[in-house]
Design a protein around this motif. Structure first.
Motif, PDB file in Angstrom:
ATOM      1  N   UNK A 262       0.814  -1.231   0.000  1.00  9.43           N
ATOM      2  CA  UNK A 262       0.000   0.000   0.000  1.00  9.43           C
ATOM      3  C   UNK A 262       0.844   1.276   0.000  1.00  9.43           C
ATOM      4  N   UNK A 263       1.952   1.274   0.733  1.00 11.44           N
ATOM      5  CA  UNK A 263       2.825   2.454   0.751  1.00 11.44           C
ATOM      6  C   UNK A 263       3.525   2.654  -0.588  1.00 11.44           C
ATOM      7  N   UNK A 264       3.960   1.554  -1.212  1.00 11.19           N
ATOM      8  CA  UNK A 264       4.611   1.672  -2.523  1.00 11.19           C
ATOM      9  C   UNK A 264       3.631   2.193  -3.568  1.00 11.19           C
ATOM     10  N   UNK A 265       2.372   1.742  -3.489  1.00  6.90           N
ATOM     11  CA  UNK A 265       1.364   2.217  -4.438  1.00  6.90           C
ATOM     12  C   UNK A 265       1.123   3.717  -4.261  1.00  6.90           C
ATOM     13  N   UNK A 266       1.158   4.183  -3.008  1.00  8.97           N
ATOM     14  CA  UNK A 266       0.949   5.620  -2.757  1.00  8.97           C
ATOM     15  C   UNK A 266       2.107   6.466  -3.284  1.00  8.97           C
ATOM     16  N   UNK A 267       3.281   5.882  -3.462  1.00 13.87           N
ATOM     17  CA  UNK A 267       4.375   6.622  -4.088  1.00 13.87           C
ATOM     18  C   UNK A 267       4.021   6.980  -5.527  1.00 13.87           C
ATOM     19  N   UNK A 268       3.297   6.086  -6.177  1.00 12.10           N
ATOM     20  CA  UNK A 268       2.895   6.330  -7.565  1.00 12.10           C
ATOM     21  C   UNK A 268       1.623   7.169  -7.641  1.00 12.10           C
ATOM     22  N   UNK A 269       0.668   6.881  -6.760  1.00 13.70           N
ATOM     23  CA  UNK A 269      -0.615   7.595  -6.754  1.00 13.70           C
ATOM     24  C   UNK A 269      -0.898   7.954  -5.299  1.00 13.70           C
ATOM     25  N   UNK A 270      -0.654   9.195  -4.942  1.00 17.91           N
ATOM     26  CA  UNK A 270      -0.649   9.612  -3.532  1.00 17.91           C
ATOM     27  C   UNK A 270      -1.984   9.416  -2.812  1.00 17.91           C
TER      28      UNK A 270
ATOM     29  N   UNK B  69      -4.211   6.968  -3.437  1.00 16.20           N
ATOM     30  CA  UNK B  69      -4.690   5.591  -3.567  1.00 16.20           C
ATOM     31  C   UNK B  69      -4.478   4.861  -2.247  1.00 16.20           C
ATOM     32  N   UNK B  70      -5.551   4.413  -1.645  1.00 15.56           N
ATOM     33  CA  UNK B  70      -5.481   3.668  -0.385  1.00 15.56           C
ATOM     34  C   UNK B  70      -5.853   2.215  -0.640  1.00 15.56           C
TER      35      UNK B  70
END
Length: 195
Positions: free
Chosen positions: A104-112, A114-115
């Motif tokens: 989830x944290x890595x995904x937020x690096x790409x799309x801030x 996105x939870x």
């Protein structure tokens, strides 16, 4: 719910079953539109209703369909970038499993904004694990089953997966590694770009 999630459902149906099935599912879900915008946010109630509608239109049990969505997300050429993101989690399947806590944290690096649902890996032995998935949308564990099955193949690992239960927004997947070098894994080059 973030539009990327609903858009992924849309792409799965369209790429796998055709645009007509997707339009029919939006009618069954009582939506007044047929296209999700990836960067918008939608009412949280839309996603479960949409999943039920897709299950109805495809005449497939929802759990099976959600596992197919997980498989689609890491195997279809249109979403190659997600597979690449996941492969950065480790050189081996075990390293990949351990990287899921940070997904989830890595995904937020790409799309801030996105939870993704919370994921926790629990080690029981070097070959036995449980993956705990906490999501407001029932069935997310089945999506993870599809992702895990495909990624195990990607790494050349023979693994047994079992969805062992759900309750109060938490789903558990049992992961048993049978053979970590069962087959030659799919080639992954850190420097290569998807075409």
């Amino acid at each position: 719910m973030h539009g990327l999630i609903n858009r992924a459902i849309q792409c799965f149906v369209t790429d796998s079953y055709g645009a007509e099935k997707w339009v029919e599912a939006t009618r069954v879900a009582d939506l007044d539109f047929v296209e999700f915008e990836a960067m918008l946010t939608y009412d949280d109630d839309i996603t479960p209703d949409l999943l039920d509608a897709v299950s109805h239109v495809l005449d497939r049990p929802r759990d099976e369909m959600m596992e197919d969505i997980g498989t689609y997300l890491v195997s279809h050429p249109n979403v190659e970038a997600l597979r690449r993101l996941l492969r950065f989690g480790g050189v081996t399947f075990v390293e990949f499993l351990h990287s899921l806590d940070d997904l989830p944290d890595r995904a937020r690096l790409a799309v801030s904004d996105l939870n993704l649902p919370r994921i926790e890996l629990r080690d029981h032995s070097p070959t036995q694990f449980s993956l705990i998935c906490q999501s407001p949308v029932a069935g997310y564990g089945h999506v993870m089953m599809g992702i895990l099955r495909t990624m195990a193949d990607d790494y050349g690992t023979l693994a047994m997966l079992e969805h062992t239960g759900a309750g109060h927004g938490v789903e558990t997947i049992s992961v048993s590694l049978i053979e970590t070098e069962f087959a030659e894994g799919r080639v992954f080059d850190l420097g290569a770009r998807a075409s």
